[in-house]
Design a protein around this motif. Structure first.
Motif, PDB file in Angstrom:
ATOM      1  N   LYS A  56       0.868  -0.927  -0.030  1.00  0.00           N
ATOM      2  CA  LYS A  56      -0.190   0.047   0.005  1.00  0.00           C
ATOM      3  C   LYS A  56       1.073   1.185   0.090  1.00  0.00           C
ATOM      4  O   LYS A  56       0.310   2.333  -0.723  1.00  0.00           O
ATOM      5  N   PHE A  57       2.356   1.180   1.005  1.00  0.00           N
ATOM      6  CA  PHE A  57       2.880   2.842   0.642  1.00  0.00           C
ATOM      7  C   PHE A  57       4.503   1.426   0.366  1.00  0.00           C
ATOM      8  O   PHE A  57       5.087   0.573   0.702  1.00  0.00           O
ATOM      9  N   TYR A  58       5.199   2.754  -1.011  1.00  0.00           N
ATOM     10  CA  TYR A  58       6.387   2.000  -1.266  1.00  0.00           C
ATOM     11  C   TYR A  58       7.060   2.494  -1.841  1.00  0.00           C
ATOM     12  O   TYR A  58       6.815   3.858  -1.229  1.00  0.00           O
ATOM     13  N   ASP A 351      12.952   4.391   3.902  1.00  0.00           N
ATOM     14  CA  ASP A 351      12.654   6.741   4.235  1.00  0.00           C
ATOM     15  C   ASP A 351      10.916   6.525   3.002  1.00  0.00           C
ATOM     16  O   ASP A 351      10.426   7.163   2.682  1.00  0.00           O
ATOM     17  N   GLY A 352      11.839   5.946   1.873  1.00  0.00           N
ATOM     18  CA  GLY A 352      10.143   6.422   0.423  1.00  0.00           C
ATOM     19  C   GLY A 352       8.688   5.453   1.153  1.00  0.00           C
ATOM     20  O   GLY A 352       8.219   6.002   0.926  1.00  0.00           O
ATOM     21  N   GLU A 353       9.089   4.651   1.938  1.00  0.00           N
ATOM     22  CA  GLU A 353       7.910   3.755   2.398  1.00  0.00           C
ATOM     23  C   GLU A 353       7.007   4.623   4.095  1.00  0.00           C
ATOM     24  O   GLU A 353       5.865   4.853   3.683  1.00  0.00           O
ATOM     25  N   LYS A 354       7.919   4.958   4.360  1.00  0.00           N
ATOM     26  CA  LYS A 354       7.585   6.275   5.256  1.00  0.00           C
ATOM     27  C   LYS A 354       7.185   7.488   5.302  1.00  0.00           C
ATOM     28  O   LYS A 354       5.610   7.624   5.439  1.00  0.00           O
ATOM     29  N   ASP A 361      -1.111   8.943   5.473  1.00  0.00           N
ATOM     30  CA  ASP A 361      -2.165   9.482   7.164  1.00  0.00           C
ATOM     31  C   ASP A 361      -2.428  10.476   6.728  1.00  0.00           C
ATOM     32  O   ASP A 361      -4.279  10.682   7.288  1.00  0.00           O
ATOM     33  N   MET A 362      -1.932  12.170   6.481  1.00  0.00           N
ATOM     34  CA  MET A 362      -1.936  12.983   6.726  1.00  0.00           C
ATOM     35  C   MET A 362      -3.246  13.415   5.143  1.00  0.00           C
ATOM     36  O   MET A 362      -4.582  13.813   5.983  1.00  0.00           O
ATOM     37  N   ALA A 367      -9.699  14.094   4.990  1.00  0.00           N
ATOM     38  CA  ALA A 367     -10.568  14.026   4.400  1.00  0.00           C
ATOM     39  C   ALA A 367     -11.422  13.790   5.523  1.00  0.00           C
ATOM     40  O   ALA A 367     -12.627  13.966   5.509  1.00  0.00           O
ATOM     41  N   THR A 368     -10.709  13.154   6.593  1.00  0.00           N
ATOM     42  CA  THR A 368     -11.935  12.682   7.323  1.00  0.00           C
ATOM     43  C   THR A 368     -12.435  14.326   8.287  1.00  0.00           C
ATOM     44  O   THR A 368     -13.467  14.221   8.458  1.00  0.00           O
TER      45      THR A 368
END
Length: 406
Positions: A56-58, A351-354, A361-362, A367-368
């Motif tokens: 999902k994140f990479y 680092d790229g994943e983070k 997340d932001m 959106a929330t």
């Protein structure tokens, strides 16, 4: 002289690098893994499937691994390669694990087999040579397993090695050397090392308690004893509870109906508990008796604890409650330096994943917040609408003139 020594060391290094081998390097870069890796069909198990994905994140969308895709499933997938012996050489097992589902209970380890493995029948009881990698289950189990099969017995390391428990990619490396030493690394950094004989119960103990030795009957190992001259005071014995002297019989108490009235009991302030004489140093104390030890006749040193006569396959044989773990970059080699170089891009990958995870997340938080604001705005509009309705209800009706006034 220094130049001469340098050339010799360089020559030896070249020989080593030439002789070093990579037996398996699986990056899951294309669909060929589906041909090279074999799923187990062992009966009685509901096995889950792996899917190719970067997650999902990479850091790089083309850098894919294989991911567990079904919750509450056993997984059994293996690959064979040209067999080899570790005699006289290092053994390096290395791979990456990414628990992007924030795993609650499940394995992330790898098993190493000899050629006897029947891939389509692989299951939890299939004999293996090594088992290595992280295992997480709740807050109590977050460890790195290192299990060695020695003389057909699986032996777990007697040290506690904590694994990583976040959602990012981490590399696990096991190095076993011909001098019977080992090293465990996480993300290329040493987290544990030592001797095989010391850190696994592979051999019987060198020493055992002498079965002929017994503690002498007159051996006194009491450090203190009751003082024989200490006497209990005459006024020591008092009851633990006494009748409450301030209690009075209720006015409405009927002896015939309620029985004979007795005051309630309370703790006795003069009660001192059970008496025991004070302790004094024991003049006959000889110290703690230590059972003498002798050489264990069953112990026999083994200089080949490290040796695996045949390694032929690796497998992912595990259970996961919540799927989503990604395995990648599986490496089997005798070249420690090559394994180290294979991790050169790991930091950039993490680092790229983070970064991508933080952006996601932001965006989700924004959106929330936006949805919450819209809902609050809708509620305000609805309240205004209701107030307008109320105002209309409050407008007095216009009185029509009497027809006689026209």
């Amino acid at each position: 002289m220094k130049s001469y020594l340098f050339l010799i060391s360089l020559f030896i290094g070249c020989i080593y690098r030439t002789s070093a081998e990579v037996y398996l390097e699986e990056k899951f870069a294309d669909d060929s893994w589906e041909t090279n890796w074999i799923y187990s069909k062992h009966p009685g198990k509901e096995f889950g499937k792996f899917v190719s994905t970067p997650g999902k994140f990479y850091h790089d969308a083309d850098d894919k691994g294989i991911q567990t895709s079904q919750d509450a499933r056993f997984y059994a997938l293996s690959r064979k390669f040209t067999p080899f012996s570790t005699e006289g050489k290092d053994l390096v097992i290395q791979f990456t694990v990414k628990h992007e589902q924030n795993i609650d209970c499940g394995g992330g380890y790898i098993k190493v087999f000899d050629c006897s493995l029947e891939q389509e029948d692989m299951h939890g009881e299939s004999p293996y040579r090594l088992m290595f990698g992280p295992d997480i289950c709740g807050p109590g189990t977050k460890k790195v397993h290192v299990i060695i099969n020695y003389k057909d017995k699986n032996v777990l390391i007697n040290k506690d090695i904590r694994c990583k428990d976040d959602v990012y990619t981490h590399a696990y490396t096991l190095i076993i050397k011909p001098d019977n030493t080992y090293e465990v690394q996480i993300d290329g950094e040493k987290v544990e090392s030592g001797e095989l004989e010391a850190d696994w119960d592979l051999l019987p103990p060198k020493k055992i308690k002498d079965p002929e030795a017994k503690k002498p009957e007159d051996w006194d190992d009491r450090a203190t004893i009751p003082d024989p001259d200490d006497k209990k005071p005459d006024d020591w014995d008092k009851p633990e509870h006494i009748a409450d002297p301030d209690a009075t019989k209720p006015d409405d108490w009927d002896d015939e109906m309620d029985g004979e009235w007795e005051p309630p009991m309370i703790d006795n302030p003069e009660y001192k508990g059970e008496w025991s004489p004070k302790q004094i140093d024991n003049p006959a104390y000889k110290g703690a008796w230590i059972h003498p030890e002798i050489d264990n006749p069953e112990y026999k040193a083994d200089s080949n604890l490290y040796k695996q006569p045949e390694i032929c396959a690796v497998g992912l044989d595990l259970w996961q409650v919540k799927s989503g773990t990604i395995f990648d970059d599986i490496l089997v080699t005798d070249d420690v330096e090559y394994a180290k170089s294979a991790l050169s891009e790991l930091k950039a990958k993490q680092d790229g994943e983070k970064k991508m995870k933080e952006d996601q997340d932001m965006a989700e938080r924004d959106a929330t917040a936006s949805e919450k604001k819209e809902n609050e705005s809708d509620d305000d509009d609805e309240e205004d609408y209701m107030e307008d309705d109320d105002d209309e209800d409050k407008v007095p009706p216009i009185e029509e003139p009497d027809h006689d006034e026209l």
